[in-house]
Design a protein around this motif. Sequence first.
Motif: not given
Length: 685
Positions: A428-442
Amino acid sequence: MRATSPVYAAFAACAAIITVVAVTIAATPKTSDFSRTASIASQDAEALLAAHDGTSLSLALVAGDELAWSATFGAVDTRGTAPTAETLYGIGSVSKIVTTVAVMQLVDAGKVDLDAAVADYITDFRMEDPGYTRVTVRMLLNHSAGFPGTDYANGFTSAPFADYAEQMLAQLARSRLKSMPGSVAVYCNDCFTMAGLLVERVSGIPFTEYVQARVFEPLGMTASMYPTDPLEPGGFAPVIVDGEAQPPEYLNLYASGALFSTPHELARLAAVLLGDGTWRGRQVISPASIQQMGLDHMSGTLDPIASTAFRYGLGWDTVADPGLEAVGARGWGKGGDTVDYHAAFLLAPDSDVAVIITAAGRQVGSGMLSTLAQTVLRSAISEIHGAVLPPGASVEHDPPEARPTTGQLAAMVGSYAGSMLVRVAATPEDSLAVDAYAGGKWVPPDFYTLRSDGLFWSTTEPSRSLQTRSAWGRTYLVLQLAEPQGTFLETTILGEKVSPHDALRATWKERAERSWVIVNERSDSLLWNGNPTLTMADPDGTGYLWVTHAQGSTPVDPRDSDDLASMFVQLPGVNGRDMNDLRMLLREGEEWVQFGSATYRPVESIPPLEEGVVRISIGVDSAAQWRSVPAETRLSSTGDGSWRAYTADGDPIDVATGWGVLPAGSLVAVFGMAGETISLSAERI
């Protein structure tokens, strides 16, 4: 050390804007005893071992055709005995340089044409994809053949396995091409195993014997060897874990990564490649072949943004080493890693110097050794030419924040598939949230904001930025960060953007709720030291499957079939390596999984371990049978049979060899030869 966020740790890559001052190298080099370089190298080597719990390290500096300086660090036993110049280390994928030299010798002799089809020389080479006939010898050596990647089955073992290359050839016959030959350069171990087979078929000599006779003997490399026989204690550098020296690991990928050697002996090969291809008057490889090895072979291939770490030559990871380019020098480099061993082989051909580093330790990596090698060569070049190289650049670019448009956010948002799954979402703040799925989990997300330069910068790691690049109708997520010494930007393509499609079919959705265990790996495979299960999931709801297995994670596309989920990512460099199709098989009246060379059976149908004397027959096409443990049980071997125990989730249970008490709900893998019957004794407690 730089504090890192969870996503940054998962990325294991980097980005920053830095200023580097290039150095003009004097036309006439000066002589040097490399005393300053030796001091720097020693300090950094000792610091590296201390920071990463390394066991030992060996280093050699080459100037021209001479060994200019060498040293060893750490210990090779629990008494603190230092390694010597003769102590052997596994050099992992640096072995590929030796394989390339062997192939180029056959090119020099007119027996092999780099641009001829591999099938002309290996006449029993087949693949399911008819495009395999377009794979050339050159494509094997520059990683662009389009093979899935690595046949891991029985590749890493605790005892030698001589039939690996023929096993890989059989696996390729059951495989499709990942990409059109010559179109995408993506790291591929099977390419070099195939190159070793080519040497064998053309010369009529087993690959390891050919290298011994045509490469090692002319160079006087009397200690260097492939582990075709058990290694004798005391001759190699072991890894020491918790005060105990570990047994040797055996790589059966001989042409791709199995060689044991020393920096002293590899220094002779470096001198040959720095010079005219001769050693003490004997021609080893032609100057024309050395030149071919040093050309950038990624031209014309899929290359959305120039990678800093990977500019493939023939055998080389890079023919434009960024750590040397940052100071105006040219560099050819190759790194290598196994579980226990790591190596870096770096040449500066214009300055006629090279460095070879080997190390033992499970927290060390070839990237660390490459950074050390760059430091050593920068210092050596400055001593030779009398130029003072900059100690390292600093981050000077800090653009102001900018407000992104809807289009700029939309261009970044999505899921990106590679060696891990990266998810980018707008906040909502016009930024990006970046996460990664590795080893079967986020892992928890990082956040990025737009700056005036058009890049999205991390709010927790100020020097890290993200952008997208497009090529061949595909969009890629690119990460940049300054490397540890701040002398250049590391640029890594994290993944290819995927387009969401229909939800998983019911058949695949049901499979995504199950797990499978491997059945066809030899008992001496090091895979059994980890988790032998396979799972699949659609973690971001895009309709693709994410397969998690012993070697990592792989994306596949199940949309076109109930029986086949296909590899689909086209990603150059390393984050698109080792992809495979996933096939469903009907075995023993139930669904099994074929993933690459590995066969898995469903956990839910594993029969229970009976009480008393239990006789278990090994299938004709397997190496392990599984049993579930219904109640706490004391299990022991009554003959030559062996077994290992795991939790219901596949994590290893530490029990004594041949016997142990197993908790209810655990799993047991029982090993033997195909068709053999194994006897065990099971007593309920």
